[in-house]
Design an enzyme around this catalytic site. Structure first.
Site, PDB file in Angstrom:
ATOM      1  N   ARG A 179      14.785 -59.805  -8.680  1.00 26.39           N
ATOM      2  CA  ARG A 179      13.469 -59.187  -8.541  1.00 26.39           C
ATOM      3  C   ARG A 179      13.635 -57.896  -7.731  1.00 26.39           C
ATOM      4  NH1 ARG A 179       8.751 -60.324  -4.493  1.00 26.39           N
ATOM      5  NH2 ARG A 179       7.430 -58.678  -5.307  1.00 26.39           N
ATOM      6  N   HIS A 235       5.502 -52.197  -4.905  1.00 29.16           N
ATOM      7  CA  HIS A 235       5.877 -52.876  -3.661  1.00 29.16           C
ATOM      8  C   HIS A 235       5.689 -51.865  -2.523  1.00 29.16           C
ATOM      9  CE1 HIS A 235       8.345 -56.479  -2.031  1.00 29.16           C
ATOM     10  NE2 HIS A 235       7.917 -55.802  -0.974  1.00 29.16           N
ATOM     11  N   GLU A 291       2.168 -58.671  -2.766  1.00 30.84           N
ATOM     12  CA  GLU A 291       1.357 -58.984  -1.589  1.00 30.84           C
ATOM     13  C   GLU A 291       0.214 -57.998  -1.365  1.00 30.84           C
ATOM     14  OE1 GLU A 291       3.680 -59.765   1.890  1.00 30.84           O
ATOM     15  OE2 GLU A 291       4.724 -61.432   0.943  1.00 30.84           O
ATOM     16  N   ASN A 346       4.857 -65.637  -2.680  1.00 32.94           N
ATOM     17  CA  ASN A 346       5.755 -65.250  -1.588  1.00 32.94           C
ATOM     18  C   ASN A 346       5.397 -66.157  -0.430  1.00 32.94           C
ATOM     19  OD1 ASN A 346       6.401 -63.115  -3.246  1.00 32.94           O
ATOM     20  ND2 ASN A 346       5.892 -61.515  -1.770  1.00 32.94           N
ATOM     21  N   TYR A 398       6.209 -67.576   3.478  1.00 31.29           N
ATOM     22  CA  TYR A 398       6.923 -67.445   4.760  1.00 31.29           C
ATOM     23  C   TYR A 398       6.487 -68.438   5.831  1.00 31.29           C
ATOM     24  CZ  TYR A 398       9.215 -63.411   2.831  1.00 31.29           C
ATOM     25  OH  TYR A 398       9.989 -62.607   2.033  1.00 31.29           O
ATOM     26  N   GLU A 412       9.313 -64.756  -3.394  1.00 28.09           N
ATOM     27  CA  GLU A 412      10.006 -64.468  -2.131  1.00 28.09           C
ATOM     28  C   GLU A 412       9.945 -65.701  -1.247  1.00 28.09           C
ATOM     29  OE1 GLU A 412       8.686 -61.132   0.259  1.00 28.09           O
ATOM     30  OE2 GLU A 412       8.587 -59.843  -1.512  1.00 28.09           O
TER      31      GLU A 412
HETATM   32  C1  FCB Z   1       7.205 -59.830   2.665  1.00 29.90           C
HETATM   33  C2  FCB Z   1       7.401 -58.514   1.939  1.00 29.90           C
HETATM   34  C3  FCB Z   1       8.856 -58.132   1.835  1.00 29.90           C
HETATM   35  C4  FCB Z   1       9.615 -58.410   3.127  1.00 29.90           C
HETATM   36  C5  FCB Z   1       9.361 -59.813   3.600  1.00 29.90           C
HETATM   37  C6  FCB Z   1      10.085 -60.172   4.869  1.00 29.90           C
HETATM   38  O1  FCB Z   1       5.907 -59.954   3.096  1.00 29.90           O
HETATM   39  O2  FCB Z   1       6.875 -58.614   0.638  1.00 29.90           O
HETATM   40  O3  FCB Z   1       8.925 -56.782   1.453  1.00 29.90           O
HETATM   41  O4  FCB Z   1       9.311 -57.482   4.054  1.00 29.90           O
HETATM   42  O5  FCB Z   1       7.993 -59.996   3.798  1.00 29.90           O
END
Ligand code: FCB
Length: 504
Positions: A117, A161, A206, A331, A333, A399
């Site tokens: 990607r 992006h 995002e 994505n 985290y 992600e």
């Molecule tokens: C996400 C972003 C990516 C990177 C990661 C750590 O939110 O999409 O570009 O910065 O965080």
């Protein structure tokens, strides 16, 4: 709405790294057990044809910020403004991937990955955000795509992006309705240049993060701080998502088109009805603000009322925002904890009156270098929630990853054991979700290599590959070697005593 109100990237939440290695999520329902000889071990196979990938973004890796006809992006302008980026770093050179893309493909191959990607830089492809494509920019991506296909790696192309041409920001940026039409025009150009070879597309990366951090909180480019600009920007991005989707399908009807949303399951802080309602509001703004318009032609309900006038929603817009996505990119985290502010607080603060929710991060798990809590169960939770609420859509994890700054030891090896552990636990959580019915087609580790981490500059290393930014030497970390094995075997082999092990 305070900092990180929209549970996007809490880049401002940088805090010290908690080195505790307490496992916060052990797999409880392995898909099937394997080798009877190895007690407590289980194999977690992934579906046949699963895409094992990694992700990058143009501004974070390419460099060559003013080469071959590329124009200035909002990130060039922002990073060149003193004080905006940690250590005044910039993406001027970054990983120099504009010149070293062959090395990047070699890394993908060495890791046995079958999906990459990457994003196209709008100002490289269409320098001022209108007019014809820049042939040298198009050639760069064309060469990259050809080489990926030759290596049997699926190109998954992100159209936006975060690097808007500065020329478009000068005309109002994302709060300006015209930017949606500009985006559709740009999408058409990319489809024309690469659509004969690229099948998998992501419209936005995002959108909640770049509208919130760029227009409301000001920590990211273009650095504006206005609630109105933010609200308008979100609507224009939704319009652009609809327009871009249709432009792409008109040009390439067989294209598979999705969008990559930053998602975070929102848990109520307590069992009270008020906190539960707050968690639903948090879910609506964090996870659904760019999904409900696309799939159902409506905004979700995070606010006490929809600020339609402030957002400049016009009649017919809620038809235009529709984009029947072929897949939902997630994505992931961290999770979010939501609670309801007291009545007094709501009355004394306009933002809390409109959006009566307090959002914080979880505090039970260990923290990565950037300060984000490690809580793998949250990946399971969000995948299952989207699976339930949207009738089992096709999902791609676009992600998922962590920042740990381990560097080379005297032999040059990078023993990033915490990252291995992170991926092991998150992949186990994902395998459980698939086992429980989620239709997940791929997983993209963020990131293929250490790179420019936005406002954090080069201070946060997210890569499976270590990059020495002085020499541009790339060295695959232990996590990259580990991930390569998982990809080759299409299976996570879990051993409760020693973690993932090789198949006998
Ligand atoms: C996400 C972003 C990516 C990177 C990661 C750590 O939110 O999409 O570009 O910065 O965080």
């Amino acid at each position: 709405m305070g900092a990180a109100a929209f549970a996007t990237l809490p880049c401002s939440l940088l805090s010290s790294c908690n080195l505790s290695s307490k496992a916060s999520d052990a797999p409880t329902s392995p898909a099937r057990t394997t080798s009877p000889a190895r007690q407590f071990s289980a194999e977690m196979p992934f579906p046949k044809g699963f895409f094992w990938g990694s992700a990058t973004a143009s501004y974070q890796i390419e460099g060559a910020w003013q080469e071959d006809g590329k124009s200035e992006s909002i990130w060039d302008r922002f990073a060149h403004t003193a004080g905006k980026i940690k250590n005044n770093d910039s993406g001027d050179v970054a990983c120099d991937s504009y010149h070293r893309w062959r090395d990047d493909i070699a890394l993908l191959r060495a890791m046995n990955l079958n999906s990459y990607r990457f994003s196209v830089s709008w100002p490289r492809l269409q320098p001022i955000g209108s007019g014809p494509a820049n042939p040298k920019g198009a050639d760069y991506y064309s060469r990259l795509v050809d080489a990926l296909l030759e290596a049997r790696i699926r190109p998954m192309l992100t159209l936006y992006h975060w690097d808007l041409p500065q020329a478009l920001e000068d005309r109002g940026g994302w709060p300006n309705r015209d930017t949606a039409a500009r985006f559709a025009d740009y999408v058409e150009q990319v489809a024309h240049a690469l659509g004969d070879r690229v099948s998998d597309w992501i419209l936005f990366n995002e959108p909640s993060a770049f509208t919130d951090l760029g227009y409301f909180e000001g920590f990211h480019a273009p650095g504006r701080k206005s609630l109105l600009d933010f609200l308008r920007a979100t609507h224009v991005v939704n319009l652009a998502q609809g327009a871009g989707f249709h432009a792409l399908k008109a040009s390439r009807p067989a294209a598979r088109v999705g969008t990559a949303l930053s998602m975070s399951p929102c848990e109520p802080a307590t069992n009270s009805e008020a906190d539960k309602l707050a968690a639903e509001r948090a879910h609506a703004i964090t996870n659904l603000w760019f999904l409900e318009p696309a799939l159902r032609g409506r905004y979700p309900e995070p606010f006490t009322f929809l600020p339609e006038t402030a957002m400049r929603i016009k009649s017919g817009d809620m038809e235009s925002v529709r984009a029947p996505l072929d897949f939902i990119g997630i994505n992931f985290y961290y999770r979010t904890i939501a609670s309801a502010p007291g009545a007094l607080e709501r009355l004394s603060n306009t933002e809390e009156w409109l959006f009566p929710v307090k959002m914080t991060e979880g505090t039970q798990g260990p923290k990565t270098q950037i300060g984000w809590e490690v809580w793998p169960q949250a990946l399971y939770d969000i995948v299952m929630r989207i699976t339930r609420d949207y009738n089992r859509p096709v999902i791609e994890i676009t992600e998922s990853g962590c920042a740990y700054n381990d560097g080379p030891d005297p032999t040059g090896a990078i023993h990033d054991t915490r990252r291995v552990e992170y991926y092991r636990q998150h992949l186990a959580a994902l395998a459980r979700a698939i086992n429980d019915g989620a239709d997940v087609r791929g997983y993209h580790a963020w990131s293929l290599m250490d790179n420019f981490e936005w406002a954090e500059g080069f201070s946060q290393r997210f890569g499976l590959t270590y990059v020495d930014f002085k020499t541009q030497q790339r060295t695959i970390k232990d996590s990259g070697h580990w991930y390569a094995k998982v990809a080759a075997e299409n299976s996570l082999v879990w051993d409760r005593v020693s973690g993932p092990v090789r198949r006998p």
